[in-house]
Scaffold this motif. Structure first.
Motif, PDB file in Angstrom:
ATOM      1  N   ILE A 158     -18.490  29.707  -4.888  1.00  6.05           N
ATOM      2  CA  ILE A 158     -18.763  28.963  -3.653  1.00  6.05           C
ATOM      3  C   ILE A 158     -19.931  29.618  -2.921  1.00  6.05           C
ATOM      4  N   ILE A 159     -20.889  28.799  -2.494  1.00  5.51           N
ATOM      5  CA  ILE A 159     -22.004  29.267  -1.678  1.00  5.51           C
ATOM      6  C   ILE A 159     -21.866  28.637  -0.291  1.00  5.51           C
ATOM      7  N   PHE A 160     -21.703  29.470   0.725  1.00  3.99           N
ATOM      8  CA  PHE A 160     -21.598  28.998   2.105  1.00  3.99           C
ATOM      9  C   PHE A 160     -22.963  29.135   2.781  1.00  3.99           C
ATOM     10  N   ALA A 161     -23.394  28.097   3.484  1.00  5.42           N
ATOM     11  CA  ALA A 161     -24.707  28.146   4.127  1.00  5.42           C
ATOM     12  C   ALA A 161     -24.757  27.184   5.307  1.00  5.42           C
ATOM     13  N   GLU A 162     -25.591  27.517   6.286  1.00  5.92           N
ATOM     14  CA  GLU A 162     -25.812  26.615   7.421  1.00  5.92           C
ATOM     15  C   GLU A 162     -26.667  25.436   6.987  1.00  5.92           C
ATOM     16  N   HIS A 163     -26.295  24.253   7.421  1.00  4.74           N
ATOM     17  CA  HIS A 163     -27.080  23.048   7.166  1.00  4.74           C
ATOM     18  C   HIS A 163     -26.714  22.019   8.223  1.00  4.74           C
ATOM     19  N   ASN A 164     -27.738  21.447   8.841  1.00  3.38           N
ATOM     20  CA  ASN A 164     -27.542  20.447   9.885  1.00  3.38           C
ATOM     21  C   ASN A 164     -27.921  19.085   9.316  1.00  3.38           C
ATOM     22  N   LEU A 165     -26.949  18.196   9.203  1.00  4.11           N
ATOM     23  CA  LEU A 165     -27.193  16.886   8.610  1.00  4.11           C
ATOM     24  C   LEU A 165     -28.192  16.065   9.419  1.00  4.11           C
ATOM     25  N   ALA A 166     -28.307  16.345  10.706  1.00  2.00           N
ATOM     26  CA  ALA A 166     -29.203  15.567  11.561  1.00  2.00           C
ATOM     27  C   ALA A 166     -30.664  15.958  11.385  1.00  2.00           C
ATOM     28  N   THR A 167     -30.921  17.206  10.994  1.00  2.00           N
ATOM     29  CA  THR A 167     -32.301  17.699  10.988  1.00  2.00           C
ATOM     30  C   THR A 167     -32.755  18.292   9.656  1.00  2.00           C
ATOM     31  N   ASP A 168     -31.843  18.750   8.814  1.00  2.00           N
ATOM     32  CA  ASP A 168     -32.233  19.424   7.569  1.00  2.00           C
ATOM     33  C   ASP A 168     -32.352  18.436   6.413  1.00  2.00           C
ATOM     34  N   THR A 169     -33.055  18.848   5.381  1.00  2.00           N
ATOM     35  CA  THR A 169     -33.353  17.969   4.252  1.00  2.00           C
ATOM     36  C   THR A 169     -32.466  18.288   3.043  1.00  2.00           C
ATOM     37  N   SER A 170     -32.663  17.540   1.977  1.00  2.00           N
ATOM     38  CA  SER A 170     -31.943  17.787   0.730  1.00  2.00           C
ATOM     39  C   SER A 170     -32.365  19.128   0.148  1.00  2.00           C
ATOM     40  N   PHE A 171     -31.447  19.831  -0.500  1.00  4.61           N
ATOM     41  CA  PHE A 171     -31.764  21.149  -1.035  1.00  4.61           C
ATOM     42  C   PHE A 171     -31.362  21.318  -2.495  1.00  4.61           C
ATOM     43  N   ASN A 172     -30.802  20.278  -3.117  1.00  7.77           N
ATOM     44  CA  ASN A 172     -30.433  20.374  -4.531  1.00  7.77           C
ATOM     45  C   ASN A 172     -30.020  18.984  -5.003  1.00  7.77           C
ATOM     46  N   GLU A 173     -29.737  18.882  -6.279  1.00  7.69           N
ATOM     47  CA  GLU A 173     -29.174  17.650  -6.844  1.00  7.69           C
ATOM     48  C   GLU A 173     -27.714  17.913  -7.183  1.00  7.69           C
ATOM     49  N   PHE A 174     -26.840  16.971  -6.820  1.00  8.02           N
ATOM     50  CA  PHE A 174     -25.405  17.196  -6.940  1.00  8.02           C
ATOM     51  C   PHE A 174     -24.734  16.104  -7.762  1.00  8.02           C
ATOM     52  N   ASN A 175     -23.652  16.498  -8.421  1.00  2.23           N
ATOM     53  CA  ASN A 175     -22.816  15.540  -9.141  1.00  2.23           C
ATOM     54  C   ASN A 175     -21.773  14.910  -8.228  1.00  2.23           C
ATOM     55  N   VAL A 176     -21.382  15.665  -7.191  1.00  7.10           N
ATOM     56  CA  VAL A 176     -20.399  15.169  -6.229  1.00  7.10           C
ATOM     57  C   VAL A 176     -20.810  15.630  -4.830  1.00  7.10           C
ATOM     58  N   ILE A 177     -20.737  14.724  -3.869  1.00 11.49           N
ATOM     59  CA  ILE A 177     -20.902  15.077  -2.461  1.00 11.49           C
ATOM     60  C   ILE A 177     -19.675  14.591  -1.707  1.00 11.49           C
ATOM     61  N   LEU A 178     -19.046  15.489  -0.965  1.00  5.73           N
ATOM     62  CA  LEU A 178     -17.934  15.129  -0.088  1.00  5.73           C
ATOM     63  C   LEU A 178     -18.362  15.330   1.348  1.00  5.73           C
ATOM     64  N   CYS A 179     -18.234  14.293   2.154  1.00  8.21           N
ATOM     65  CA  CYS A 179     -18.513  14.374   3.588  1.00  8.21           C
ATOM     66  C   CYS A 179     -17.472  13.506   4.277  1.00  8.21           C
ATOM     67  N   ARG A 180     -16.404  14.124   4.695  1.00  8.65           N
ATOM     68  CA  ARG A 180     -15.241  13.383   5.177  1.00  8.65           C
ATOM     69  C   ARG A 180     -15.030  13.597   6.672  1.00  8.65           C
TER      70      ARG A 180
END
Length: 289
Positions: free
Chosen positions: A208-230
């Motif tokens: 697991i990699i924990f990191a700060e990311h703001n959905l309102a202002t930050d951009t994509s940082f990788n390609e993913f097979n699954v995204i969960l945003c619940r």
């Protein structure tokens, strides 16, 4: 000389109602925070945001939103408290067990076909759902080839998530959720109890990699097979919601899976035609274009 047609006592002057003044104060507060700290709450849904702002006004022992603005902009610690109060974490292990059961049945078979799995928990809060996913992947024999990226804008929540320490009083409910989610082992094997807390096993954190990311202002940082945003976008207005869906679409691989919260949907966004449902009830979608 500057002149205007307003005078005190004039009905036109008194048309600025309390609710309008409150809206002006909120807009100034959010604009100031964006310019000073780079956090953008300007497209959050106003009713929920208003309640949280007033809660913090009282918590900081000030009487107006303008007074809160002054304090937030001049006191970094006050700002940190504000961020935590605005993004109050509400989560639990295997929250909505039916979702995790559907994930086991409908998404795990797809993940077995990949040589390597990248999963993004966007808005991970204090990490309970991240560890739930790690346990699920471990039981399905997929964790060794998986990497989970857990992000949130709230640094205090992220710190708790990194530590993996939670209240022991919650374990009864978490165990119930785990079993209803199709857990195949003993939930107590995944943590060690100490005093009034438990800490989850180190092997669950290793991928697991924990990191700060703001959905309102930050951009994509990788390609993913699954995204969960619940249960994150329910606090956004239509403009910000559409922006975040664009971010997720850009970040998902072809046939990648998007998992949303119970009150959220891909419908009524400009990306609705880009997905097909894997489970309409549990809001699991697969990107097809």
């Amino acid at each position: 000389m500057f002149t205007n047609n307003w005078e005190f006592g004039d009905p036109a002057f008194e048309d600025v109602s309390g609710s309008e003044l409150e809206t002006i104060e909120i807009e100034l507060l959010l604009s100031g925070i964006h310019r000073m700290y780079g956090y953008d709450f300007r497209n959050y849904a106003l009713p929920s945001l208003r309640r949280r702002i007033w809660h913090h006004v009282h918590a900081e022992n000030v009487s107006t939103i303008s007074a809160l603005q002054d304090k937030v902009l001049h006191d970094r610690e006050c700002f940190e408290r504000f961020i935590y109060s605005i993004s109050i974490p509400v989560t639990e292990m295997f929250r909505d067990p039916e979702l995790f059961l559907a994930f086991r049945r409908k998404v795990v078979p797809l993940l077995r076909t990949y040589p390597y799995i990248r999963i993004w928990h966007a808005g991970c809060s204090t990490g309970e759902e991240v560890y739930s996913m790690a346990i699920l992947l471990h039981e399905e024999g997929l964790y060794e080839k998986a990497r989970i990226y857990a992000t949130d804008m709230n640094n205090r929540s992220l710190q708790q998530a990194k530590e993996g320490v939670y209240e022991i009083s919650k374990m009864k409910q978490y165990t119930k959720n785990y079993l209803e989610a199709g857990g195949t082992g003993s939930f107590s094997e995944y943590y060690t109890a100490k005093y009034n807390s438990v800490i989850f096993q180190p092997y669950l954190r290793k991928n697991i990699i924990f990191a700060e990311h703001n959905l309102a202002t930050d951009t994509s940082f990788n390609e993913f097979n699954v995204i969960l945003c619940r249960n994150v976008m329910i606090y956004f207005n239509d403009e910000l919601r559409d922006h975040v869906h664009g971010l997720f679409h850009e970040s998902l691989s072809r046939f990648g899976v998007l998992v949303l919260g119970a009150k959220e949907s891909i419908h009524f966004t400009r990306y609705s035609d880009c997905y097909e449902p894997l489970d309409r009830v549990e809001k699991i979608y697969r990107k097809v274009k």
